[in-house]
Design a protein around this motif. Structure first.
Motif, PDB file in Angstrom:
ATOM      1  N   GLU A  37      -1.469   5.808  14.939  1.00 45.14           N
ATOM      2  CA  GLU A  37      -0.566   6.285  13.748  1.00 45.14           C
ATOM      3  C   GLU A  37       0.100   4.445  13.319  1.00 45.14           C
ATOM      4  OE1 GLU A  37       2.345   8.540  15.997  1.00 45.14           O
ATOM      5  OE2 GLU A  37       0.682  10.592  15.802  1.00 45.14           O
ATOM      6  N   ASP A  38       0.310   4.012  14.254  1.00 46.76           N
ATOM      7  CA  ASP A  38       0.591   1.959  13.694  1.00 46.76           C
ATOM      8  C   ASP A  38      -0.270   1.742  12.532  1.00 46.76           C
ATOM      9  OD1 ASP A  38       2.824   2.305  15.706  1.00 46.76           O
ATOM     10  OD2 ASP A  38       1.740   0.934  16.967  1.00 46.76           O
ATOM     11  N   HIS A  39      -1.335   1.479  13.045  1.00 52.94           N
ATOM     12  CA  HIS A  39      -2.321   1.223  12.065  1.00 52.94           C
ATOM     13  C   HIS A  39      -2.430   2.012  11.069  1.00 52.94           C
ATOM     14  CE1 HIS A  39      -3.738  -1.421  15.486  1.00 52.94           C
ATOM     15  NE2 HIS A  39      -3.986  -1.802  14.483  1.00 52.94           N
ATOM     16  N   GLY A  40      -2.496   3.112  10.793  1.00 48.95           N
ATOM     17  CA  GLY A  40      -2.214   3.945   9.765  1.00 48.95           C
ATOM     18  C   GLY A  40      -1.305   3.769   8.739  1.00 48.95           C
ATOM     19  N   TYR A  41      -0.114   3.650   9.040  1.00 47.14           N
ATOM     20  CA  TYR A  41       0.648   3.029   8.954  1.00 47.14           C
ATOM     21  C   TYR A  41       0.686   1.668   8.201  1.00 47.14           C
ATOM     22  CZ  TYR A  41       5.779   1.302   7.890  1.00 47.14           C
ATOM     23  OH  TYR A  41       7.210   0.549   6.715  1.00 47.14           O
ATOM     24  N   THR A  42       0.251   0.489   8.580  1.00 49.18           N
ATOM     25  CA  THR A  42      -0.369  -0.243   7.713  1.00 49.18           C
ATOM     26  C   THR A  42      -0.915  -0.488   6.888  1.00 49.18           C
ATOM     27  OG1 THR A  42       0.010  -1.814   9.730  1.00 49.18           O
ATOM     28  CG2 THR A  42      -1.073  -2.507   8.569  1.00 49.18           C
ATOM     29  N   LEU A  43      -1.766   0.772   6.579  1.00 49.50           N
ATOM     30  CA  LEU A  43      -2.941   0.102   5.952  1.00 49.50           C
ATOM     31  C   LEU A  43      -2.004   1.592   4.664  1.00 49.50           C
ATOM     32  CD1 LEU A  43      -6.194  -0.084   5.592  1.00 49.50           C
ATOM     33  CD2 LEU A  43      -6.687   2.427   5.867  1.00 49.50           C
ATOM     34  N   CYS A  44      -1.404   2.406   4.800  1.00 45.98           N
ATOM     35  CA  CYS A  44      -0.689   3.120   4.090  1.00 45.98           C
ATOM     36  C   CYS A  44       0.574   1.821   3.402  1.00 45.98           C
ATOM     37  CB  CYS A  44       0.526   3.926   4.364  1.00 45.98           C
ATOM     38  SG  CYS A  44      -0.390   5.637   5.255  1.00 45.98           S
ATOM     39  N   VAL A  45       1.461   0.700   3.819  1.00 46.57           N
ATOM     40  CA  VAL A  45       1.950   0.157   3.415  1.00 46.57           C
ATOM     41  C   VAL A  45       0.978  -1.210   2.627  1.00 46.57           C
ATOM     42  CG1 VAL A  45       3.852  -1.939   3.830  1.00 46.57           C
ATOM     43  CG2 VAL A  45       3.569   0.007   5.102  1.00 46.57           C
ATOM     44  N   LEU A  46      -0.104  -1.467   2.534  1.00 46.92           N
ATOM     45  CA  LEU A  46      -0.938  -2.043   1.926  1.00 46.92           C
ATOM     46  C   LEU A  46      -1.360  -1.422   0.597  1.00 46.92           C
ATOM     47  CD1 LEU A  46      -3.639  -3.921   4.503  1.00 46.92           C
ATOM     48  CD2 LEU A  46      -1.461  -5.332   2.928  1.00 46.92           C
ATOM     49  N   MET A  47      -1.613  -0.322   0.912  1.00 46.44           N
ATOM     50  CA  MET A  47      -2.718   0.656  -0.517  1.00 46.44           C
ATOM     51  C   MET A  47      -1.713   0.971  -0.863  1.00 46.44           C
ATOM     52  SD  MET A  47      -5.649  -0.945   0.468  1.00 46.44           S
ATOM     53  CE  MET A  47      -5.840   0.253  -1.634  1.00 46.44           C
ATOM     54  N   GLY A  48      -0.608   1.081  -0.674  1.00 52.73           N
ATOM     55  CA  GLY A  48       0.928   1.869  -1.999  1.00 52.73           C
ATOM     56  C   GLY A  48       0.397   2.922  -1.390  1.00 52.73           C
ATOM     57  N   LYS A  49      -0.212   4.062  -0.197  1.00 53.15           N
ATOM     58  CA  LYS A  49       0.106   5.728   0.034  1.00 53.15           C
ATOM     59  C   LYS A  49       0.832   5.745   0.751  1.00 53.15           C
ATOM     60  CE  LYS A  49      -3.036   5.463  -2.987  1.00 53.15           C
ATOM     61  NZ  LYS A  49      -2.939   5.922  -4.733  1.00 53.15           N
ATOM     62  N   ARG A  50       0.979   6.827   0.582  1.00 51.57           N
ATOM     63  CA  ARG A  50       2.071   8.222   1.800  1.00 51.57           C
ATOM     64  C   ARG A  50       0.889   8.645   2.801  1.00 51.57           C
ATOM     65  NH1 ARG A  50       6.764  11.295  -1.680  1.00 51.57           N
ATOM     66  NH2 ARG A  50       7.310   9.339  -2.753  1.00 51.57           N
ATOM     67  N   CYS A  51       0.354   8.794   2.555  1.00 51.61           N
ATOM     68  CA  CYS A  51      -0.425   9.021   3.590  1.00 51.61           C
ATOM     69  C   CYS A  51      -2.024   8.544   4.242  1.00 51.61           C
ATOM     70  CB  CYS A  51      -1.137  10.576   2.577  1.00 51.61           C
ATOM     71  SG  CYS A  51      -2.255  11.336   3.990  1.00 51.61           S
ATOM     72  N   ALA A  52      -1.749   8.238   5.198  1.00 48.86           N
ATOM     73  CA  ALA A  52      -3.034   7.806   5.579  1.00 48.86           C
ATOM     74  C   ALA A  52      -4.554   7.462   5.476  1.00 48.86           C
ATOM     75  CB  ALA A  52      -3.297   7.576   7.357  1.00 48.86           C
ATOM     76  N   ARG A  53      -4.736   8.885   5.030  1.00 47.31           N
ATOM     77  CA  ARG A  53      -6.067   9.291   4.280  1.00 47.31           C
ATOM     78  C   ARG A  53      -6.175   9.037   3.244  1.00 47.31           C
ATOM     79  NH1 ARG A  53      -7.915  14.848   7.182  1.00 47.31           N
ATOM     80  NH2 ARG A  53      -6.870  14.890   9.644  1.00 47.31           N
ATOM     81  N   GLU A  54      -5.339   8.980   2.671  1.00 52.06           N
ATOM     82  CA  GLU A  54      -5.190   8.776   1.000  1.00 52.06           C
ATOM     83  C   GLU A  54      -4.909   6.822   1.315  1.00 52.06           C
ATOM     84  OE1 GLU A  54      -1.871   9.912  -1.072  1.00 52.06           O
ATOM     85  OE2 GLU A  54      -1.917  11.965  -0.896  1.00 52.06           O
ATOM     86  N   ALA A  55      -4.597   6.339   2.011  1.00 49.69           N
ATOM     87  CA  ALA A  55      -4.502   4.847   2.203  1.00 49.69           C
ATOM     88  C   ALA A  55      -6.157   4.536   2.780  1.00 49.69           C
ATOM     89  CB  ALA A  55      -3.728   4.881   3.016  1.00 49.69           C
ATOM     90  N   ALA A  56      -7.300   5.252   3.750  1.00 56.04           N
ATOM     91  CA  ALA A  56      -8.353   4.658   3.897  1.00 56.04           C
ATOM     92  C   ALA A  56      -9.311   5.261   2.555  1.00 56.04           C
ATOM     93  CB  ALA A  56      -8.164   5.606   5.346  1.00 56.04           C
ATOM     94  N   ASP A  57      -8.403   6.003   1.475  1.00 61.00           N
ATOM     95  CA  ASP A  57      -9.811   6.258   0.346  1.00 61.00           C
ATOM     96  C   ASP A  57      -9.439   5.808  -0.426  1.00 61.00           C
ATOM     97  OD1 ASP A  57     -11.272   8.249   1.861  1.00 61.00           O
ATOM     98  OD2 ASP A  57      -9.109   9.944   0.977  1.00 61.00           O
ATOM     99  N   ALA A  58      -7.923   4.733  -0.459  1.00 55.49           N
ATOM    100  CA  ALA A  58      -7.732   3.963  -1.485  1.00 55.49           C
ATOM    101  C   ALA A  58      -8.312   2.558  -1.012  1.00 55.49           C
ATOM    102  CB  ALA A  58      -5.996   4.221  -2.193  1.00 55.49           C
ATOM    103  N   ALA A  59      -8.430   2.524   0.371  1.00 55.75           N
ATOM    104  CA  ALA A  59      -9.063   0.790   0.611  1.00 55.75           C
ATOM    105  C   ALA A  59     -10.707   0.821   0.299  1.00 55.75           C
ATOM    106  CB  ALA A  59      -8.205   1.490   2.033  1.00 55.75           C
ATOM    107  N   GLU A  60     -11.184   2.309   1.078  1.00 54.17           N
ATOM    108  CA  GLU A  60     -12.524   2.187   0.346  1.00 54.17           C
ATOM    109  C   GLU A  60     -13.277   2.119  -0.792  1.00 54.17           C
ATOM    110  OE1 GLU A  60     -14.175   6.000   2.501  1.00 54.17           O
ATOM    111  OE2 GLU A  60     -14.017   5.039   4.251  1.00 54.17           O
TER     112      GLU A  60
END
Length: 101
Positions: A37-60
């Motif tokens: 959950e902590d790493h999902g939150y970090t990815l959300c902050v980096l990518m500007g998304k509210r959901c970790a799955r959306e953030a991972a998709d945006a990062a890809e």
């Protein structure tokens, strides 16, 4: 809009995926879940998304494309709204309020 460094996005995405695999292997382990959950939150902050799955998709998507192409296809669709469309109703329809009347 400022975009994060691709190297940092790639590093955080690798960490997120690794903790995701660990959590799927041991879903009852609270330590693993917290780290995931902590790493999902970090990815959300980096990518500007509210959901970790959306953030991972945006990062890809970001890692596969150029920064300009990523900005144009933000949220999976091109930005087409013009500036004039956001101004509001035409001047003739605007209400005018005068102080003191």
């Amino acid at each position: 809009m400022l975009l994060p460094a691709k190297a940092e996005v790639a590093r955080q995405l690798r960490r997120y995926r690794a903790w995701e695999r660990a959590m799927l292997a041991a879903p009852a382990d609270l330590t693993v879940r917290t780290a995931f959950e902590d790493h999902g939150y970090t990815l959300c902050v980096l990518m500007g998304k509210r959901c970790a799955r959306e953030a991972a998709d945006a990062a890809e998507r970001y890692l596969r494309s150029t920064p300009t192409a990523y900005l144009l296809e933000q949220d999976g669709r091109p930005r087409t709204a013009s500036v004039s469309a956001r101004r509001g109703p035409p001047r003739s329809r605007r209400r005018r309020f005068h102080a003191g009347r």
